[in-house]
Design a protein around this motif. Structure first.
Motif, PDB file in Angstrom:
ATOM      1  N   GLY A 110       8.956  27.973  -2.329  1.00 48.30           N
ATOM      2  CA  GLY A 110       9.677  28.236  -1.092  1.00 48.30           C
ATOM      3  C   GLY A 110      10.311  27.027  -0.445  1.00 48.30           C
ATOM      4  O   GLY A 110      10.820  27.122   0.686  1.00 48.30           O
ATOM      5  N   GLY A 111      10.280  25.863  -1.108  1.00 44.02           N
ATOM      6  CA  GLY A 111      10.864  24.674  -0.499  1.00 44.02           C
ATOM      7  C   GLY A 111      10.255  23.408  -1.051  1.00 44.02           C
ATOM      8  O   GLY A 111       9.738  23.390  -2.177  1.00 44.02           O
ATOM      9  N   ALA A 112      10.269  22.347  -0.240  1.00 47.23           N
ATOM     10  CA  ALA A 112       9.776  21.052  -0.695  1.00 47.23           C
ATOM     11  C   ALA A 112       9.323  20.228   0.498  1.00 47.23           C
ATOM     12  O   ALA A 112       9.682  20.510   1.653  1.00 47.23           O
ATOM     13  CB  ALA A 112      10.863  20.309  -1.472  1.00 47.23           C
ATOM     14  N   ALA A 113       8.524  19.195   0.226  1.00 46.58           N
ATOM     15  CA  ALA A 113       8.058  18.287   1.277  1.00 46.58           C
ATOM     16  C   ALA A 113       7.815  16.922   0.668  1.00 46.58           C
ATOM     17  O   ALA A 113       7.569  16.790  -0.541  1.00 46.58           O
ATOM     18  CB  ALA A 113       6.778  18.819   1.931  1.00 46.58           C
ATOM     19  N   THR A 114       7.875  15.881   1.513  1.00 46.86           N
ATOM     20  CA  THR A 114       7.620  14.519   1.062  1.00 46.86           C
ATOM     21  C   THR A 114       6.709  13.811   2.061  1.00 46.86           C
ATOM     22  O   THR A 114       6.667  14.158   3.243  1.00 46.86           O
ATOM     23  CB  THR A 114       8.921  13.705   0.920  1.00 46.86           C
ATOM     24  OG1 THR A 114       9.423  13.363   2.217  1.00 46.86           O
ATOM     25  CG2 THR A 114       9.976  14.478   0.153  1.00 46.86           C
ATOM     26  N   PHE A 115       6.006  12.801   1.560  1.00 45.97           N
ATOM     27  CA  PHE A 115       5.132  11.976   2.405  1.00 45.97           C
ATOM     28  C   PHE A 115       5.178  10.556   1.893  1.00 45.97           C
ATOM     29  O   PHE A 115       5.210  10.318   0.682  1.00 45.97           O
ATOM     30  CB  PHE A 115       3.696  12.493   2.370  1.00 45.97           C
ATOM     31  CG  PHE A 115       2.708  11.587   3.057  1.00 45.97           C
ATOM     32  CD1 PHE A 115       2.619  11.545   4.438  1.00 45.97           C
ATOM     33  CD2 PHE A 115       1.863  10.762   2.314  1.00 45.97           C
ATOM     34  CE1 PHE A 115       1.715  10.702   5.079  1.00 45.97           C
ATOM     35  CE2 PHE A 115       0.951   9.920   2.938  1.00 45.97           C
ATOM     36  CZ  PHE A 115       0.877   9.894   4.323  1.00 45.97           C
ATOM     37  N   ASN A 144       0.859  -1.198   0.000  1.00 44.25           N
ATOM     38  CA  ASN A 144       0.000   0.000   0.000  1.00 44.25           C
ATOM     39  C   ASN A 144       0.885   1.235   0.000  1.00 44.25           C
ATOM     40  O   ASN A 144       0.847   2.055   0.900  1.00 44.25           O
ATOM     41  CB  ASN A 144      -0.913  -0.007   1.228  1.00 44.25           C
ATOM     42  CG  ASN A 144      -1.950   1.100   1.187  1.00 44.25           C
ATOM     43  OD1 ASN A 144      -2.515   1.393   0.140  1.00 44.25           O
ATOM     44  ND2 ASN A 144      -2.202   1.726   2.326  1.00 44.25           N
ATOM     45  N   ALA A 145       1.705   1.383  -1.029  1.00 43.10           N
ATOM     46  CA  ALA A 145       2.762   2.388  -1.029  1.00 43.10           C
ATOM     47  C   ALA A 145       2.344   3.636  -1.790  1.00 43.10           C
ATOM     48  O   ALA A 145       2.668   3.805  -2.964  1.00 43.10           O
ATOM     49  CB  ALA A 145       4.045   1.807  -1.624  1.00 43.10           C
ATOM     50  N   LEU A 146       1.622   4.505  -1.117  1.00 43.36           N
ATOM     51  CA  LEU A 146       1.350   5.833  -1.667  1.00 43.36           C
ATOM     52  C   LEU A 146       2.408   6.791  -1.143  1.00 43.36           C
ATOM     53  O   LEU A 146       2.728   6.793   0.045  1.00 43.36           O
ATOM     54  CB  LEU A 146      -0.038   6.326  -1.279  1.00 43.36           C
ATOM     55  CG  LEU A 146      -0.353   7.742  -1.786  1.00 43.36           C
ATOM     56  CD1 LEU A 146      -1.733   7.803  -2.402  1.00 43.36           C
ATOM     57  CD2 LEU A 146      -0.232   8.790  -0.675  1.00 43.36           C
ATOM     58  N   GLY A 147       2.934   7.605  -2.028  1.00 44.50           N
ATOM     59  CA  GLY A 147       3.906   8.602  -1.606  1.00 44.50           C
ATOM     60  C   GLY A 147       3.978   9.731  -2.615  1.00 44.50           C
ATOM     61  O   GLY A 147       3.556   9.589  -3.763  1.00 44.50           O
ATOM     62  N   PHE A 148       4.512  10.865  -2.184  1.00 46.64           N
ATOM     63  CA  PHE A 148       4.649  11.990  -3.115  1.00 46.64           C
ATOM     64  C   PHE A 148       5.727  12.954  -2.631  1.00 46.64           C
ATOM     65  O   PHE A 148       6.138  12.947  -1.463  1.00 46.64           O
ATOM     66  CB  PHE A 148       3.318  12.733  -3.286  1.00 46.64           C
ATOM     67  CG  PHE A 148       2.758  13.350  -2.031  1.00 46.64           C
ATOM     68  CD1 PHE A 148       3.244  14.556  -1.536  1.00 46.64           C
ATOM     69  CD2 PHE A 148       1.742  12.726  -1.337  1.00 46.64           C
ATOM     70  CE1 PHE A 148       2.732  15.128  -0.385  1.00 46.64           C
ATOM     71  CE2 PHE A 148       1.216  13.282  -0.171  1.00 46.64           C
ATOM     72  CZ  PHE A 148       1.714  14.489   0.303  1.00 46.64           C
ATOM     73  N   GLU A 149       6.161  13.769  -3.576  1.00 47.23           N
ATOM     74  CA  GLU A 149       7.005  14.919  -3.289  1.00 47.23           C
ATOM     75  C   GLU A 149       6.332  16.153  -3.871  1.00 47.23           C
ATOM     76  O   GLU A 149       5.770  16.090  -4.980  1.00 47.23           O
ATOM     77  CB  GLU A 149       8.394  14.773  -3.932  1.00 47.23           C
ATOM     78  CG  GLU A 149       9.216  13.600  -3.407  1.00 47.23           C
ATOM     79  CD  GLU A 149       8.846  12.282  -4.059  1.00 47.23           C
ATOM     80  OE1 GLU A 149       8.890  11.243  -3.355  1.00 47.23           O
ATOM     81  OE2 GLU A 149       8.482  12.291  -5.255  1.00 47.23           O
ATOM     82  N   VAL A 150       6.350  17.251  -3.127  1.00 49.96           N
ATOM     83  CA  VAL A 150       5.916  18.538  -3.668  1.00 49.96           C
ATOM     84  C   VAL A 150       7.116  19.474  -3.652  1.00 49.96           C
ATOM     85  O   VAL A 150       7.794  19.619  -2.634  1.00 49.96           O
ATOM     86  CB  VAL A 150       4.726  19.141  -2.894  1.00 49.96           C
ATOM     87  CG1 VAL A 150       3.471  18.341  -3.118  1.00 49.96           C
ATOM     88  CG2 VAL A 150       5.014  19.259  -1.403  1.00 49.96           C
TER      89      VAL A 150
END
Length: 394
Positions: free
Chosen positions: A286-291, A276-282
């Motif tokens: 002004g920067g970045a984030a991952t989940f 169940n591998a949902l993930g993303f990068e934004v």
């Protein structure tokens, strides 16, 4: 419509996701402030009676039914989750709305855009709460990242890169089911890609167009089951007869958003070892984030706050200062953690508060939101069937 009377709830569909809805309603009365009317756990309906009876017993519902019409006709039921095979959604949702029920329908909303348009019209006529179940919008970590975009230092997203990789279809000898029937777009794209598209739009706004889409069938046929299975279970016995798979195991595409952002998307139901591998990068101005869903109670963040000699991604653990946690968990303490099942409880609570006329949690996405999601999926299929050409979302 505002009510102070107890709300009778039911769930149609006693499979894996249906049980998440059943448990969600059971937990909904235990969280947040007082003021929500009482919740009556009334009924579970499933065409396979053993599933319905077992689910009613496990989750404390009063009775089991084998026909959704019994739910529609029951005077002691006010709100219903519809969690069955996608081709059945339209008939059931329209029947429930005509009977005066509030409806929460799982995504994808319907097998076709035309079906979804009819469902939206039925909802408008009914005057009832009619919602689509995009449960990932209830993730505290996803909401925390979104807040960094909308109110914090990240600002406008320039690039959303997302994947939803699962392996429930990896075993070629797992039984044929409704998930593997239907034409292009009704497989992995519809099943899990619909969630990923919604997450992308949660950060970037509406998709304007797609291009470069590829839909691929890697497991060409599957054995016919000899019994009924819950969810993605492969435990059921199968026959020697095999039937062709009609929809995609893998979907990839790129998207442009009305905001100017660009999206890259990858979806698979045959990604071995990733249940169940949902993930993303934004990546933002002004920067970045991952989940990563495998660590649902945290996210990483990179912005201009640290000095240059310690700049980089830092891990943020979700706690009571983030959405849904404070009073939304029995132990709402930093670092205790939560999982995807909790998303269904928070969704159920929001749905019931909406029915009661309260305005405390963000409302559930509407059937119109579900219709828009289908239009994006439809554009992806059109791109894939035309060798990846650019397609505008209607």
């Amino acid at each position: 419509m505002t009510t102070t009377q107890p709300i009778g709830v039911a769930v149609i569909g006693a499979g894996m996701a249906g049980r998440a809805h059943l448990a969600g309603y059971r937990a909904a009365s235990t969280m947040y402030d007082a003021g929500l009317p009482g919740i009556r756990l009334v009924a579970v309906a499933d065409i396979h009676e053993p599933f319905a009876r077992d689910a009613a017993r496990r989750y404390g519902y009063q009775r089991a039914e084998t026909d959704w019409r019994a739910i529609a006709e029951a005077p002691d039921i006010d709100a219903v989750s519809v969690v069955v095979a996608n081709p059945l959604h339209r008939e059931i949702v329209e029947g429930l709305l005509a009977a005066g029920k509030h409806v929460l329908c799982e995504k994808p909303l319907a097998p076709t855009v035309a079906d979804a348009e009819a469902m939206v019209r039925a909802a408008e006529r009914s005057g009832r709460v009619a919602a689509t179940g995009f449960t990932l919008r209830r993730s505290p970590a996803i909401n925390a990242v979104r807040r960094q975009v909308t109110e914090g230092p990240l600002g406008r997203v320039q690039h959303f890169n997302g994947h939803y990789w699962c392996d429930y279809g990896h075993n070629s000898d797992a039984p044929m089911s409704w998930r593997y029937r239907g034409g292009p777009g009704s497989g992995a794209l519809s099943d899990i890609g619909s969630h990923l598209v919604d997450v992308g739009e949660y950060f970037c706004g509406p998709v304007r167009g797609v291009r470069g889409a590829v839909l691929s069938i890697q497991v060409p046929d599957r054995p016919v089951p000899l019994g009924a299975a819950v969810g993605h279970s492969a435990a059921v016995e199968v026959s020697t007869e095999r039937r062709r798979v009609g929809n995609e195991d893998i979907a990839t595409f790129t998207a442009t958003f009305a905001s100017g952002a660009v999206g890259t998307f990858s979806v698979s139901r045959i990604a071995r070892g990733l249940a169940n591998a949902l993930g993303f990068e934004v990546f933002s101005e002004g920067g970045a984030a991952t989940f990563d869903m495998s660590r649902p109670a945290e996210f990483t963040l990179a912005d201009s706050a640290p000095p240059a000699d310690s700049d980089g991604y830092r891990r943020v653990v979700v706690g009571p200062q983030h959405a849904y946690i404070a009073a939304g968990l029995p132990m709402d303490f930093p670092g205790v953690g939560h999982g995807q099942n909790d998303f269904f409880a928070w969704q159920a609570r929001a749905f019931l508060e909406q029915i009661a006329g309260l305005d405390r949690l963000p409302h559930c996405p509407t059937l119109a939101d579900g219709l828009h999601n289908l239009r994006v999926l439809d554009a992806i299929v059109s791109s894939a069937t035309a060798d990846g050409k650019a397609v505008t979302v209607q």
